[in-house]
Design an enzyme around this catalytic site. Structure first.
Site, PDB file in Angstrom:
ATOM      1  CB  CYS A  58      49.676 -23.991 -70.544  1.00 40.81           C
ATOM      2  SG  CYS A  58      50.559 -25.454 -71.151  1.00 40.81           S
ATOM      3  CG  HIS A 117      52.571 -25.945 -75.550  1.00 39.19           C
ATOM      4  ND1 HIS A 117      51.886 -25.421 -74.476  1.00 39.19           N
ATOM      5  CD2 HIS A 117      51.622 -26.337 -76.442  1.00 39.19           C
ATOM      6  CE1 HIS A 117      50.586 -25.485 -74.709  1.00 39.19           C
ATOM      7  NE2 HIS A 117      50.400 -26.039 -75.905  1.00 39.19           N
ATOM      8  CB  CYS A 163      54.453 -25.755 -70.224  1.00 39.19           C
ATOM      9  SG  CYS A 163      54.170 -26.105 -71.995  1.00 39.19           S
ATOM     10  CD  GLU A 201      56.239 -23.185 -72.235  1.00 38.73           C
ATOM     11  OE1 GLU A 201      55.588 -22.398 -71.526  1.00 38.73           O
ATOM     12  OE2 GLU A 201      55.842 -23.575 -73.359  1.00 38.73           O
TER      13      GLU A 201
END
Length: 148
Positions: free
Chosen positions: A83, A53, A86, A55
């Site tokens: 999410c 992801h 993260c 992040e």
């Protein structure tokens, strides 16, 4: 700190993700001095890695830039509400401020589904949502419209 400048940098990374067939999410980590020290974009498809992801990538780059895991004093700007994975990384890296663009109704963990920052963890960042939300959400809408 002008949030829109840093969110614009995150949006550029989100556009780059979309150009590579990834869900368009981009992220930057900014030091207390206002310098971008970490950049990330979604790479789940190209890396075949569920944890790739934006992040996570930006946090890893910021930790490498600082030479340690503790990002206290730093701000993280991401185009989409984080999410649970993260949000956990933000807690564990001690990011001081989270700024996000669009809400994520299906997995957002900063208020949409749950707010992990309200739980009894040892760290709570300051949170600012909705920064350049129209641009962030529009990029996502355009991307998914193109898939249908």
């Amino acid at each position: 700190m002008d949030f829109s400048i840093y969110m614009s940098a995150a949006l550029e990374l989100a556009r780059e993700a979309a150009a590579h067939g990834e869900v368009p999410v981009g992220c930057v980590v900014v030091s207390g001095a206002g310098e971008i020290i970490g950049r990330g974009r979604n790479r789940r498809e190209e890396s075949a890695d569920a944890t790739a992801h934006a992040e996570i990538e930006a946090i890893r780059a910021a930790c490498a830039a600082l030479g340690g895991w503790n990002l206290a004093g730093c701000a993280l700007f991401v185009t989409l509400e984080p999410c649970p994975m993260c949000a956990g990384a933000i807690i564990n890296s001690r990011v001081s401020t989270l700024v996000y663009g669009a809400k994520e109704p299906n997995s957002g963990s900063v208020g949409s589904v749950i707010n992990l920052f309200e739980e009894r963890y040892g760290h709570r960042p300051a949170v600012y949502g909705g920064v350049l939300a129209t641009e962030c959400a529009g990029l996502l809408t355009e991307f998914f419209r193109g898939l249908r």
